[in-house]
Scaffold this motif. Structure first.
Motif, PDB file in Angstrom:
ATOM      1  N   ARG A 145       5.595   0.988  -6.716  1.00  0.00           N
ATOM      2  CA  ARG A 145       4.671  -0.140  -6.551  1.00  0.00           C
ATOM      3  C   ARG A 145       5.311  -1.423  -7.061  1.00  0.00           C
ATOM      4  NH1 ARG A 145       0.045  -1.538  -5.084  1.00  0.00           N
ATOM      5  NH2 ARG A 145      -0.447   0.569  -4.407  1.00  0.00           N
ATOM      6  N   THR A 186       0.846  -1.195   0.000  1.00  0.00           N
ATOM      7  CA  THR A 186       0.000   0.000   0.000  1.00  0.00           C
ATOM      8  C   THR A 186       0.882   1.246   0.000  1.00  0.00           C
ATOM      9  OG1 THR A 186      -1.630  -1.182   1.346  1.00  0.00           O
ATOM     10  CG2 THR A 186      -1.875   1.208   1.200  1.00  0.00           C
ATOM     11  N   LEU A 187       0.634   2.138  -0.948  1.00  0.00           N
ATOM     12  CA  LEU A 187       1.303   3.444  -0.974  1.00  0.00           C
ATOM     13  C   LEU A 187       0.234   4.477  -0.700  1.00  0.00           C
ATOM     14  CD1 LEU A 187       3.296   2.998  -4.313  1.00  0.00           C
ATOM     15  CD2 LEU A 187       4.114   2.629  -2.002  1.00  0.00           C
ATOM     16  N   GLN A 188       0.446   5.329   0.298  1.00  0.00           N
ATOM     17  CA  GLN A 188      -0.603   6.289   0.641  1.00  0.00           C
ATOM     18  C   GLN A 188      -0.028   7.570   1.219  1.00  0.00           C
ATOM     19  OE1 GLN A 188      -2.673   3.722   3.567  1.00  0.00           O
ATOM     20  NE2 GLN A 188      -2.062   5.215   5.137  1.00  0.00           N
ATOM     21  N   ALA A 189      -0.774   8.670   1.005  1.00  0.00           N
ATOM     22  CA  ALA A 189      -0.379   9.958   1.571  1.00  0.00           C
ATOM     23  C   ALA A 189      -0.869  10.082   3.015  1.00  0.00           C
ATOM     24  CB  ALA A 189      -0.954  11.096   0.727  1.00  0.00           C
ATOM     25  N   GLN A 190      -1.984   9.445   3.326  1.00  0.00           N
ATOM     26  CA  GLN A 190      -2.598   9.598   4.638  1.00  0.00           C
ATOM     27  C   GLN A 190      -1.768   8.919   5.728  1.00  0.00           C
ATOM     28  OE1 GLN A 190      -3.816   8.331   1.719  1.00  0.00           O
ATOM     29  NE2 GLN A 190      -5.888   7.668   2.170  1.00  0.00           N
ATOM     30  N   ARG A 222       4.345   5.552   3.113  1.00  0.00           N
ATOM     31  CA  ARG A 222       3.695   6.845   2.861  1.00  0.00           C
ATOM     32  C   ARG A 222       4.515   7.704   1.919  1.00  0.00           C
ATOM     33  NH1 ARG A 222       2.123   9.920   8.099  1.00  0.00           N
ATOM     34  NH2 ARG A 222       1.117  11.256   6.550  1.00  0.00           N
ATOM     35  N   PHE A 264      -1.194   6.552   8.989  1.00  0.00           N
ATOM     36  CA  PHE A 264      -1.807   5.269   9.345  1.00  0.00           C
ATOM     37  C   PHE A 264      -1.584   5.001  10.818  1.00  0.00           C
ATOM     38  CE2 PHE A 264       2.425   4.084   7.548  1.00  0.00           C
ATOM     39  CZ  PHE A 264       2.978   3.409   8.630  1.00  0.00           C
ATOM     40  N   ILE A 275       3.514  -1.110   3.937  1.00  0.00           N
ATOM     41  CA  ILE A 275       2.762   0.147   3.803  1.00  0.00           C
ATOM     42  C   ILE A 275       3.793   1.267   3.794  1.00  0.00           C
ATOM     43  CG2 ILE A 275       1.056   1.714   4.839  1.00  0.00           C
ATOM     44  CD1 ILE A 275       1.084  -1.866   5.981  1.00  0.00           C
TER      45      ILE A 275
END
Lengths: 83, 148
Positions: free
Chosen positions: B57, B4-8, B81, B10, B79
């Motif tokens: 990814r 998972t790549l995310q800006a938010q 960010r 966790f 995960i």
């Protein structure tokens, strides 16, 4: 061919990408960096230390000797510092 | 799941608990959480993580697959960010599930050591006096090389 730039290479060049048509004599990543350096003094200055320039062809990590083949996108970037 | 790549931001504990719930049959689970470092002597205000989404990814999915095979893991999750983070916030979490502890530890260690120098993320630190890119460290290359 589209060339993407990231991190400090992107900042030093002042742009995210270029769209270029290198001559047929440009067959590898190393050739491409040489050719871009000849075309653009700013690029030459930013890539003086070739060991700091990493590359990907069509979203796959490669080294400087890798043939460009029919690449549509090349990415050039500094050493990675994730994690 | 998996990568998972995310800006938010966790919640490390919530991710770990959800991962453990899938762990029936495993004997060991390891969770590593990497945080935004800020030295008291030279504190940062924020850190910006730039990334190359498609390659990031691909690299992390390949790395997860390699780790699963090499250490016979039952599951693994990464995960990571990107974007702007504050000191102390989690940047990355790696979780492994294995029959026994050693392969769970080794799998997580291998993933982190390899990720540092082969996943296309770049850290930039902001301080009151300006901002600067974080230099790659030769110790990170050495850490990766010990798995070769």
């Amino acid at each position: 061919m589209k060339i993407l730039y990231f991190a400090w290479l992107r900042e030093r060049l002042g742009r995210d990408f270029d769209v270029v048509s290198p001559p047929t004599s440009v067959t590898t990543i190393a050739d491409l960096i040489d050719w871009l350096s000849g075309e653009d003094e700013g690029f030459a200055l930013a890539t003086t230390n070739r060991a700091l320039i990493h590359a990907a062809i069509d979203d796959e990590l490669v080294d400087h000797a890798t043939p460009l083949g029919g690449a549509t996108t090349v990415a050039l970037f500094p050493p990675m510092t994730g994690g | 799941m998996g990568v998972t790549l995310q800006a938010q931001a966790f919640d490390p504990g919530a991710l770990s608990n959800a991962f453990l719930e899938r762990g029936a049959g495993a004997g060991a689970a390891v969770t590593f959480t990497g945080l935004v470092r800020s030295s008291p002597d030279d504190p940062i205000t924020t850190m910006t993580l730039e990334h190359y989404p498609a390659l990031a990814r691909r690299q992390l999915e390949n790395l997860r697959r390699d780790a699963m095979a090499r250490f016979a893991l039952l599951d693994a999750e990464i995960i990571h960010r990107f974007g702007t983070l504050r000191p102390g916030e989690p940047i990355v979490q790696v979780m492994t599930l294995a029959p026994h502890r050693q392969t769970a530890f080794d799998g997580a260690n291998f993933i982190m050591d390899t990720l540092k120098t082969t996943a296309p993320f770049w850290k930039k630190e902001q301080r009151p006096g300006g901002e600067s890119w974080v230099d790659a460290r030769s110790s990170d290359d050495d850490a990766k090389a010990r798995w070769d």
